[in-house]
Design an enzyme around this catalytic site. Structure first.
Site, PDB file in Angstrom:
ATOM      1  N   ALA A 231       0.964  -4.349   2.763  1.00 50.32           N
ATOM      2  CA  ALA A 231       0.955  -3.227   1.837  1.00 50.32           C
ATOM      3  C   ALA A 231       2.213  -3.275   0.974  1.00 50.32           C
ATOM      4  O   ALA A 231       3.139  -4.041   1.255  1.00 50.32           O
ATOM      5  CB  ALA A 231       0.902  -1.908   2.613  1.00 50.32           C
ATOM      6  N   LYS A 232       2.229  -2.450  -0.044  1.00 47.89           N
ATOM      7  CA  LYS A 232       3.371  -2.410  -0.960  1.00 47.89           C
ATOM      8  C   LYS A 232       4.680  -2.155  -0.231  1.00 47.89           C
ATOM      9  O   LYS A 232       5.728  -2.635  -0.655  1.00 47.89           O
ATOM     10  CB  LYS A 232       3.152  -1.327  -2.021  1.00 47.89           C
ATOM     11  N   ARG A 233       4.622  -1.427   0.874  1.00 46.93           N
ATOM     12  CA  ARG A 233       5.858  -1.105   1.605  1.00 46.93           C
ATOM     13  C   ARG A 233       6.557  -2.355   2.150  1.00 46.93           C
ATOM     14  O   ARG A 233       7.707  -2.306   2.544  1.00 46.93           O
ATOM     15  CB  ARG A 233       5.564  -0.138   2.749  1.00 46.93           C
ATOM     16  N   HIS A 234       5.841  -3.482   2.170  1.00 48.83           N
ATOM     17  CA  HIS A 234       6.420  -4.710   2.696  1.00 48.83           C
ATOM     18  C   HIS A 234       7.205  -5.496   1.649  1.00 48.83           C
ATOM     19  O   HIS A 234       7.735  -6.551   1.946  1.00 48.83           O
ATOM     20  CB  HIS A 234       5.326  -5.600   3.305  1.00 48.83           C
TER      21      HIS A 234
END
Length: 161
Positions: A97-100
């Site tokens: 996900a973008k959080r990565h």
């Protein structure tokens, strides 16, 4: 939300990677509370209008395909051929996900990762080359065979993010 009431019908289809798949269909949301058509209806109509014959997507969507088969049948639409591929996972095993981290080629370039390196990593995820090889798209296409696509998720390494 506007829902299509179902009686728990079961639908089968042949997936190019998962093989024969059967799943039940719950009541399908057709229109969300905000008035926007829901995903399952939108994708079925959109694919039909575009003449899509093959759908390749993540295997996390395999279980939603019977809902789409129901809608295709009710609307008199032709079912495309499906291939559900394993996901790319984050180093911790969670869904990427973008959080990565970096999510665009530009973001990666800023971090010093070239488009050629991204291409090699994509090829490596399919077993077509090593992650540090220098390859062209044509070389990867020439070596690609759907039946050779790995059946397990591919886990990114921390250096890839």
């Amino acid at each position: 939300a506007l829902r299509l009431r179902t009686d728990g019908e079961r639908f089968e289809f042949d997936d190019l990677l998962a093989g024969r798949y059967e799943g039940g269909v719950d009541d399908v949301v057709l229109r969300r509370n905000d008035g926007v058509p829901a995903y399952n209806l939108a994708v079925v109509v959109d694919d039909a209008l575009q003449g899509i014959t093959h759908v390749v997507r993540g295997d996390d969507l395999l279980s939603s395909t019977p809902r789409q088969c129901l809608l295709q049948d009710l609307l008199g639409l032709t079912r495309p051929t499906y291939a559900h591929v394993p996901l790319v996972l984050a180093p911790d095993g969670s869904r990427l996900a973008k959080r990565h981290g970096a999510v665009t080629l530009h973001d990666l370039a800023v971090r010093g990762i070239t488009s050629a390196q991204v291409l090699a990593r994509l090829g490596a995820s399919l077993g077509l080359c090593d992650p540090d090889d220098v390859v062209t798209p044509d070389e990867l296409v020439a070596g690609f065979r759907l039946h050779d696509v790995p059946r397990a998720p591919w886990r990114l390494q921390p250096a890839d993010l």
